[in-house]
Design a protein around this motif. Structure first.
Motif, mmCIF file in Angstrom:
data_model
loop_
_atom_site.group_PDB
_atom_site.id
_atom_site.type_symbol
_atom_site.label_atom_id
_atom_site.label_comp_id
_atom_site.label_asym_id
_atom_site.label_seq_id
_atom_site.Cartn_x
_atom_site.Cartn_y
_atom_site.Cartn_z
ATOM 1 N N LEU B 243 0.825 -1.202 0.000
ATOM 2 C CA LEU B 243 0.000 0.000 0.000
ATOM 3 C C LEU B 243 0.863 1.257 0.000
ATOM 4 O O LEU B 243 0.544 2.234 -0.664
ATOM 5 C CB LEU B 243 -0.955 -0.018 1.202
ATOM 6 N N ILE B 246 2.144 1.586 -3.605
ATOM 7 C CA ILE B 246 1.094 2.032 -4.522
ATOM 8 C C ILE B 246 0.768 3.504 -4.275
ATOM 9 O O ILE B 246 0.568 4.269 -5.222
ATOM 10 C CB ILE B 246 -0.176 1.151 -4.368
ATOM 11 N N THR B 247 0.750 3.900 -2.994
ATOM 12 C CA THR B 247 0.501 5.312 -2.672
ATOM 13 C C THR B 247 1.542 6.204 -3.345
ATOM 14 O O THR B 247 1.201 7.212 -3.963
ATOM 15 C CB THR B 247 0.529 5.538 -1.148
ATOM 16 N N VAL B 250 0.920 6.269 -7.210
ATOM 17 C CA VAL B 250 -0.279 7.006 -7.615
ATOM 18 C C VAL B 250 -0.116 8.493 -7.323
ATOM 19 O O VAL B 250 -0.487 9.348 -8.128
ATOM 20 C CB VAL B 250 -1.522 6.441 -6.905
ATOM 21 N N ILE B 256 -4.050 4.875 -12.333
ATOM 22 C CA ILE B 256 -4.345 3.522 -11.867
ATOM 23 C C ILE B 256 -4.992 2.722 -12.995
ATOM 24 O O ILE B 256 -5.049 1.497 -12.971
ATOM 25 C CB ILE B 256 -5.238 3.576 -10.603
ATOM 26 N N GLY B 295 -2.653 10.184 3.794
ATOM 27 C CA GLY B 295 -3.900 9.795 3.152
ATOM 28 C C GLY B 295 -4.611 10.988 2.543
ATOM 29 O O GLY B 295 -5.075 10.944 1.404
ATOM 30 N N LEU B 298 -2.792 12.276 -0.540
ATOM 31 C CA LEU B 298 -3.037 11.393 -1.692
ATOM 32 C C LEU B 298 -4.344 11.763 -2.380
ATOM 33 O O LEU B 298 -4.398 12.001 -3.586
ATOM 34 C CB LEU B 298 -3.069 9.931 -1.225
ATOM 35 N N ILE B 299 -5.422 11.845 -1.588
ATOM 36 C CA ILE B 299 -6.735 12.145 -2.170
ATOM 37 C C ILE B 299 -6.744 13.539 -2.782
ATOM 38 O O ILE B 299 -7.194 13.738 -3.913
ATOM 39 C CB ILE B 299 -7.845 12.014 -1.100
ATOM 40 N N ILE B 302 -4.721 14.014 -6.181
ATOM 41 C CA ILE B 302 -5.401 13.463 -7.343
ATOM 42 C C ILE B 302 -6.622 14.315 -7.697
ATOM 43 O O ILE B 302 -6.910 14.564 -8.858
ATOM 44 C CB ILE B 302 -5.840 11.998 -7.093
#
Lengths: 332, 314
Positions: B243, B246-247, B250, B256, B295, B298-299, B302
């Motif tokens: 994870l 992947i974080t 991305v 993705i 977290g 990340l959001i 994007i």
């Protein structure tokens, strides 16, 4: 296991063939469970002791309940890797309310609404923010996991009032978690199969553009599906948090993967559009039966995960071979 | 076009990294010391190696969830080969790398030959490989490696942590392969439109198998460094590292859905995450608070990138 015979099948030619092709994965898992019980009880008859059966079925009921919501999310073509962290957070909220002296029903009901609220945000970010679900839920996983530990400092919740421990209670001689599992599974299955809303989930997962053209409000539907999934996470939390007299303020490791695995082994296609919640519930039962079986046939429990991994690969392979054969059959 | 080039995801990310470094540097005078920065480089090598190959995997439209388990399995077998079978440590390391590569190869075969969706295939092998690590080790750890082995994870070469050289080397090689070679072009082609790539005569299955094998190799390499850094092997090593990787990928702008992404982006994503972790802990924020922030970053990244991208093209 006769549960799945319930839906009325059109009695056309070869009803059995039609049944097997429509519910292939569910049948495969049901057979696997029967086979497992037959083999293990032949080796060690104590496997069938009522106490052990009770542990097998009710111990993993919360995974089955959470897998229902997960199955819906996956059927619409999305994924949620944050559900384990969500259940951890909701369990702590539930336990905190329970020890605060508030009415017990509040401790049971609040997690359901908090779960819906959190997942409404997740769903909105996916549907309206156009961020892939794996990215949003990966972020949410960090936020929930980190948030839980930094707020609680990792402290455990003790002294839960005995009436809070719903999962230890029985109704008509059957453990409460089993009631939850059976009623929610059948309810969700019928709802997804016979209502317009339920059918629309399959439509979105099967072909989102076609679903849009057919007038399904996709964005709103995705938010709603994630909220329903949050409610199931809340229900799963009730069963999970009330099992023991303590609640650890940490996220159960790999819980999200176990829940996703149950849904997928149960026959929910990760590409969206197909699958039922009966399969995911059967898969959750199969998991705990395997875990218990290892102990009864004297295999170290350390091998459990290897067995489950191999099982995922074998069941998915069987499913793919079956689908291939059907596609070739249809082509002729 | 020129305006949208400046608004590329990597640019946004680079600006974010600079802002983060300035803000974090102002919080603590320890942050910009050479020792601290080098030490952070040491800590991000394991995730970094995995994230670099994960970039290839995700560009093809796939995903590899099993890397953490491959790391655990390779680490356990490194200990078993050396201690229980009495092989020389050099050979044990070589065999551990082979096992990791083989594990990745098996992923590739399952995905290409049996047409499993990568998420399912690697979810299965995640459980399988971790289960094998647990079953083989029976929760026993192996310690007491010879001193020379620790150079890799704890020592320095030319004033820089040894594994950081490795990370930089791998990053440069990967960037060259992805950016300039036919293998790199094939990777993008598969992710953009696999059917078209197949009809253009690309050996799609071979490229994928090679990439998943490389992913397994990177995880095994990370395992060797991990064991050398912490001086012990345990079966739970690398849990959840997939994870993190992947974080980073991305966050670095790799889509993705495949077809888009760069190694530079991944490295920037990696640096941003590590800088946040380190800077905030120096500023007195507990590590759990930092996870929350990562977290959110990340959001948000994007989301912002989506808004700008849509504004620029429509």
């Amino acid at each position: 296991m006769s549960v799945e015979a319930a839906p009325s099948l059109r009695p056309q030619r070869g009803a059995l063939t039609r049944f097997v092709s429509a519910y292939g994965q569910e049948v495969v898992i049901a057979c696997a469970i029967v086979l497992l019980f037959a083999v293990v009880s032949a080796i060690n008859p104590r496997f069938l002791a009522p106490n052990n059966l009770n542990t097998i079925v009710s111990g993993n009921a919360y995974i089955a309940v959470a897998a229902i919501g997960m199955a819906m999310v996956i059927i619409t073509g999305h994924i949620d890797v944050s559900v384990g962290a969500l259940i951890g957070v909701l369990a702590t909220i539930s336990g905190t309310i329970a020890v605060s002296g508030a009415p017990v029903w509040l401790a049971w009901v609040v997690p359901i609404f908090v779960g819906m609220g959190v997942n409404a945000i997740v769903g909105a970010l996916i549907a309206y923010g156009r961020i892939p679900s794996i990215v949003v839920t990966l972020g949410m996983l960090s936020i929930l996991r980190g948030g839980l530990v930094s707020v609680t400092g990792g402290a455990w919740i003790n002294n839960l009032p005995p009436e809070f421990l719903l999962a230890q209670q029985r109704l008509l001689g059957v453990p409460v978690p089993v009631w939850f599992m059976i009623i929610l599974t059948i309810g969700a299955f019928l709802w997804m199969r016979y209502t317009a809303f339920g059918r629309s989930l399959y439509a979105i997962g099967g072909n989102a553009e076609a679903a849009r053209a057919a007038g399904i409000p996709i964005e709103r539907r995705i938010v709603q599906v994630f909220m329903i999934h949050g409610a199931f996470a809340g229900l799963a939390t009730i069963l999970f948090a009330t099992q023991l007299k303590i609640i650890q303020s940490t996220v159960p490791p790999n819980l999200e993967l176990t829940i996703i695995t149950a849904a997928v082994i149960g026959g929910v296609s990760i590409l969206g559009g197909t699958g039922t919640v009966i399969g995911s519930t059967l898969a959750a039962i199969l998991f705990s039966a395997i875990g218990s079986a290892l102990i009864f046939i004297n295999v170290s429990a350390y091998w459990l995960r290897a067995v489950i991994g191999a099982l995922i690969l074998v069941t998915v392979l069987a499913d793919m071979l079956r689908r291939n054969r059907e596609m070739q059959g249809a082509g002729r | 076009m020129t305006a949208s080039r400046f608004l590329r995801h990597e640019t946004i990310l680079a600006v974010l990294v600079v802002i983060a470094l300035i803000v974090l540097g102002a919080q603590s005078d320890k942050f910009f010391t050479l020792d601290n920065l080098l030490n952070q480089g040491r800590l991000m090598t394991e995730v970094g190696l995995i994230a670099i190959v994960m970039t290839f995997v995700i560009i093809t439209g796939g995903i590899d969830l099993s890397v953490g388990s491959i790391l655990g399995l390779s680490a356990i077998l490194l200990g078993v080969f050396w201690k229980n079978l009495g092989l020389p440590l050099e050979l044990a390391i070589f065999l551990a790398l082979c096992v990791g590569t083989l594990a990745g190869f098996v992923n590739g075969i399952i995905i290409t030959r049996f047409r499993f969706p990568p998420l399912i295939a690697t979810l299965g092998t995640l459980a399988l490989y971790r289960g094998m690590a647990e079953g083989i080790s029976q929760a026993r750890s192996v310690r007491g490696y010879p001193d020379w082995f620790y150079i890799l994870g704890q020592g320095q070469s030319f004033g820089i942590p040894t594994q950081l050289w490795l990370l930089v080397f791998v990053a440069i090689v990967a960037a060259i392969i992805l950016g300039t070679t036919t293998w790199g072009r094939a990777t993008y082609a598969i992710g953009s439109n696999e059917t078209a790539a197949r009809f253009s005569g690309l050996r799609v299955d071979w490229v994928k198998i090679a990439i998943y094998s490389a992913s397994g190799f990177a995880a095994a390499l990370a395992a060797v460094i991990f064991v050398s850094r912490v001086s012990t092997t345990r079966s739970d090593m690398g849990t959840g590292i997939e994870l993190d990787a992947i974080t980073a990928v991305v966050l670095g702008g790799t889509s993705i859905f495949g077809g888009k992404g760069t190694i530079v982006g991944t490295m920037l994503g990696l640096i941003l995450i590590q800088a946040l972790k380190n800077g905030l802990s120096l500023a007195g924020v507990k590590s759990d608070g930092t996870i929350v922030l990562i977290g959110a970053v990340l959001i948000l990244t994007i989301l912002v990138s989506n808004v700008i991208y849509r504004g620029g093209t429509r």
